[in-house]
Design an enzyme around this catalytic site. Structure first.
Site, PDB file in Angstrom:
ATOM      1  CG  HIS A 196     -35.754 -23.354  -7.357  1.00 37.87           C
ATOM      2  ND1 HIS A 196     -35.973 -24.528  -8.033  1.00 37.87           N
ATOM      3  CD2 HIS A 196     -36.974 -22.766  -7.230  1.00 37.87           C
ATOM      4  CE1 HIS A 196     -37.275 -24.642  -8.292  1.00 37.87           C
ATOM      5  NE2 HIS A 196     -37.895 -23.588  -7.809  1.00 37.87           N
ATOM      6  CG  ASP A 246     -32.669 -26.067  -7.333  1.00 40.31           C
ATOM      7  OD1 ASP A 246     -33.673 -26.143  -6.610  1.00 40.31           O
ATOM      8  OD2 ASP A 246     -32.686 -25.571  -8.466  1.00 40.31           O
ATOM      9  CD  GLU A 265     -32.707 -25.557 -13.873  1.00 40.27           C
ATOM     10  OE1 GLU A 265     -31.898 -26.087 -13.078  1.00 40.27           O
ATOM     11  OE2 GLU A 265     -33.947 -25.568 -13.713  1.00 40.27           O
ATOM     12  CG  HIS A 306     -33.269 -23.167 -11.013  1.00 41.67           C
ATOM     13  ND1 HIS A 306     -34.443 -23.544 -10.412  1.00 41.67           N
ATOM     14  CD2 HIS A 306     -33.542 -21.967 -11.612  1.00 41.67           C
ATOM     15  CE1 HIS A 306     -35.377 -22.637 -10.619  1.00 41.67           C
ATOM     16  NE2 HIS A 306     -34.862 -21.662 -11.344  1.00 41.67           N
TER      17      HIS A 306
END
Ligand SMILES: [Zn+2]
Length: 191
Positions: free
Chosen positions: A164, A174, A125, A43
């Site tokens: 994602h 993303d 992330e 992400h």
């Protein structure tokens, strides 16, 4: 704080990356009983969007984001989300949820017909935006971390590392065009 030392040894023990800064998030729960971990989801996030190194992502995942600090925060302040790992622009890695537990990063999602990817995935992330190049330190840290994850969770094959946007198409974009999948996959293979 742990610096981004290139000689840092990355290792996973008890579901935790030994070199990561541990920042526990309440936004997690148990995976379904007997559920294998077999997907890795990449992400991006930055808070406020496009601003880096603010510490706001850590506060957001800990439910401590002050919504009064920025208009955008008011739109997300009530969300309860997390990821297993967050890799900042300088390559520093923070862990919010042990890998054995279910982090809340994917939302409505599906991979190869299996819905609710949070049940069976690990979420990472990258601090960033869809259209701003990620840093060398992020690629390096991500590759090292992913290598350890693939060792610890061998059902996550390289083909089961996705964005994602791949598991929530039309809803999520993303990690975006800025993420160089070929570069990442080459780094991963060369470790
Ligand atoms: Zn995402």
């Amino acid at each position: 704080m742990i610096s981004n030392d290139p000689n840092l040894e990355y290792d996973i023990k008890d579901g935790r990356l030994t070199t990561a800064i541990q920042c526990p998030s309440p936004n997690a729960n148990e995976r379904p009983q007997g559920q294998a971990v077999n997907l890795l989801v990449i992400h991006n996030i930055s808070l406020p969007p496009g601003e880096f190194g603010t510490g706001c992502v850590q506060r957001f995942f800990s439910n401590h984001l002050d919504a009064s600090l920025h208009p955008y925060f008011q739109t997300i302040a009530d969300l309860k989300v997390s990821a297993h790992l967050f890799i900042e622009r300088d390559g520093n890695v923070t862990q919010f949820v042990p890998f054995e537990r279910r982090a809340w990063h994917a939302g409505v999602s599906s991979f190869h017909g299996v819905e609710n990817c949070n049940n069976y995935s690990i979420g990472i992330e990258l601090e960033g935006c869809d259209d701003i190049a990620y840093t060398d330190a992020q690629y390096d840290a991500l590759a090292k971390v992913a290598q350890q994850i693939l060792i610890a969770y061998p059902e996550i094959t390289p083909e089961r590392i996705v964005g994602h946007s791949d598991i929530a198409p039309g809803r999520k974009t993303d990690p975006g065009d800025a993420f160089d999948w070929a570069r990442f996959r080459q780094l991963l293979a060369n470790k």
